[in-house]
Design a protein around this motif. Structure first.
Motif, short mmCIF file in Angstrom:
data_model
loop_
_atom_site.label_atom_id
_atom_site.label_comp_id
_atom_site.label_asym_id
_atom_site.label_seq_id
_atom_site.Cartn_x
_atom_site.Cartn_y
_atom_site.Cartn_z
N LEU A 3 0.86 -1.17 0.00
CA LEU A 3 0.00 0.00 0.00
C LEU A 3 0.90 1.23 0.00
CD1 LEU A 3 -1.73 -2.31 1.40
CD2 LEU A 3 -3.00 -0.46 2.49
N THR A 4 0.55 2.20 -0.84
CA THR A 4 1.33 3.42 -0.93
C THR A 4 0.42 4.64 -0.87
OG1 THR A 4 2.95 2.28 -2.36
CG2 THR A 4 3.03 4.70 -2.29
N ASN A 5 0.60 5.46 0.16
CA ASN A 5 -0.06 6.76 0.29
C ASN A 5 -1.59 6.65 0.17
OD1 ASN A 5 -0.04 9.58 0.70
ND2 ASN A 5 -0.17 9.94 -1.50
N ILE A 6 -2.20 5.71 0.89
CA ILE A 6 -3.65 5.58 0.87
C ILE A 6 -4.26 6.68 1.73
CG2 ILE A 6 -5.60 4.12 1.50
CD1 ILE A 6 -4.13 3.07 -0.91
N CYS A 7 -5.06 7.54 1.08
CA CYS A 7 -5.73 8.63 1.78
C CYS A 7 -7.23 8.55 1.51
CB CYS A 7 -5.22 9.99 1.28
SG CYS A 7 -3.46 10.28 1.58
N HIS A 8 -8.02 8.86 2.55
CA HIS A 8 -9.47 8.81 2.38
C HIS A 8 -10.12 9.80 3.34
CE1 HIS A 8 -13.12 6.97 0.87
NE2 HIS A 8 -13.59 6.94 2.10
N THR A 9 -11.16 10.48 2.84
CA THR A 9 -11.92 11.40 3.67
C THR A 9 -13.37 10.96 3.72
OG1 THR A 9 -12.35 12.85 1.79
CG2 THR A 9 -10.42 13.35 3.11
N TYR A 10 -14.05 11.37 4.79
CA TYR A 10 -15.48 11.09 4.94
C TYR A 10 -16.16 12.36 5.45
CZ TYR A 10 -19.86 8.96 6.44
OH TYR A 10 -21.19 8.66 6.59
N ASP A 11 -17.15 12.83 4.69
CA ASP A 11 -17.82 14.08 5.03
C ASP A 11 -16.82 15.21 5.26
OD1 ASP A 11 -20.35 13.11 4.78
OD2 ASP A 11 -20.68 12.77 6.92
N GLY A 12 -15.80 15.22 4.42
CA GLY A 12 -14.81 16.29 4.50
C GLY A 12 -13.75 16.12 5.56
N ILE A 15 -9.81 10.58 7.17
CA ILE A 15 -9.85 9.34 7.95
C ILE A 15 -8.51 8.61 7.86
CG2 ILE A 15 -11.02 7.13 8.27
CD1 ILE A 15 -12.75 9.53 8.94
N LEU A 16 -8.02 8.44 6.64
CA LEU A 16 -6.72 7.81 6.41
C LEU A 16 -5.79 8.85 5.80
CD1 LEU A 16 -7.99 4.44 4.88
CD2 LEU A 16 -7.47 4.94 7.28
N ARG A 17 -4.60 8.99 6.38
CA ARG A 17 -3.69 10.06 6.00
C ARG A 17 -2.36 9.47 5.50
NH1 ARG A 17 -4.98 15.00 9.13
NH2 ARG A 17 -6.74 14.59 10.51
N GLY A 18 -2.35 8.97 4.29
CA GLY A 18 -1.09 8.50 3.71
C GLY A 18 -0.62 7.18 4.29
N LEU A 42 -10.28 1.02 6.03
CA LEU A 42 -9.04 0.51 5.43
C LEU A 42 -9.25 -0.88 4.86
CD1 LEU A 42 -6.02 0.74 4.83
CD2 LEU A 42 -5.57 -0.08 7.15
N LEU A 43 -9.92 -1.76 5.60
CA LEU A 43 -10.15 -3.10 5.09
C LEU A 43 -11.07 -3.09 3.87
CD1 LEU A 43 -8.56 -4.46 7.33
CD2 LEU A 43 -10.48 -6.00 7.71
N GLN A 44 -12.07 -2.22 3.85
CA GLN A 44 -12.96 -2.13 2.69
C GLN A 44 -12.21 -1.65 1.46
OE1 GLN A 44 -16.14 0.35 4.09
NE2 GLN A 44 -16.89 -1.21 5.50
N ILE A 45 -11.25 -0.75 1.65
CA ILE A 45 -10.42 -0.31 0.53
C ILE A 45 -9.54 -1.46 0.04
CG2 ILE A 45 -8.47 1.18 -0.08
CD1 ILE A 45 -9.79 3.34 1.70
N LEU A 46 -8.94 -2.19 0.97
CA LEU A 46 -8.11 -3.33 0.59
C LEU A 46 -8.92 -4.42 -0.10
CD1 LEU A 46 -5.88 -3.67 3.78
CD2 LEU A 46 -5.13 -3.00 1.50
N GLY A 47 -10.18 -4.57 0.31
CA GLY A 47 -11.05 -5.57 -0.30
C GLY A 47 -11.73 -5.11 -1.56
N LEU A 48 -11.35 -3.93 -2.08
CA LEU A 48 -11.89 -3.36 -3.31
C LEU A 48 -13.40 -3.11 -3.21
CD1 LEU A 48 -9.93 -5.44 -5.99
CD2 LEU A 48 -9.25 -3.34 -4.80
#
Length: 215
Positions: A3-12, A15-18, A42-48
């Protein structure tokens, strides 16, 4: 898997910062962290099942996030096993049929009877989910995730509804799948009694993964 630089936001809100992470074949990693820290995301992202805002996920030389929807479906079927917090069993299928349904589209030759026996469910083969306890349903979900011999196995609180003995049985099976068959296993859990079997324990906090200071 990398995993490289996984970032995700929710309602602005970030949640995940790199997130950067390397998971080697045969490795079982436990992930802990406070509620709302982004572990399930994170697991949902990994599970596509969810796309991050930015980042890369590489598995066996392939960049998974660039895959088409059909390619992602086939990856989830054949190469990624997912154990959800809730079992999500099909209500009108027996225990054995739950596994056979997942096998139908796959080339897997894993014996469902063996898996169910290891999980202490061989006597429940012909039962519908409504006749199973919560712990039995969760163990069926674990067997379903393993049936197609995935390269990557993701488990979100797999022992939450189990007593210690059956929870330990599930964790030891996940670790055995990693070590004996070269699978990559990531487990989210709040049950610290289960963490000693993991190769590494990581803490997700403030959007970052770091080694757990207590393990």
């Amino acid at each position: 898997m990398k995993l490289t630089n996984i970032c995700h936001t929710y309602d602005g809100q970030p949640i995940l910062r790199g997130i950067d992470l390397q998971v080697d074949p045969g490795e079982c990693i436990g992930i802990i962290g406070p509620s709302g820290s982004g572990k399930s995301t994170l697991l949902q992202i990994l599970g596509l099942l969810k796309r991050p805002d930015v980042g890369l996920i590489e598995l066996e030389g392939r960049e998974l996030l660039a895959a088409s929807e059909e390619e992602r479906r086939l990856l989830r079927l054949n190469e990624i096993g997912f154990v959800f917090q809730q079992a999500h069993l099909v209500p009108y299928l027996t225990v054995r049929e739950q596994l056979e349904l997942v096998q139908a589209e796959s080339e897997s030759k894993q014996d469902p009877l063996h898996l169910l026996d290891v999980l202490g469910l061989s006597h429940r083969l012909n039962q519908l989910p409504k006749h199973l306890s919560g712990g039995e349903r969760q163990r069926v979900a674990v067997a379903r995730a393993l049936i197609n011999r995935p390269q990557l196995l993701l488990a979100d609180e797999p022992t939450a509804s189990l007593d210690f003995e059956n929870g330990r049985r599930v964790m030891e099976l996940l670790v055995a799948e990693a070590r004996n068959h070269g699978r990559r296993v990531l487990v989210i859990t709040h049950d610290e009694r289960m963490l000693d079997v993991c190769d590494r324990v990581l803490l997700l906090q403030d959007g970052q993964l770091q080694p757990s200071p207590r393990h």
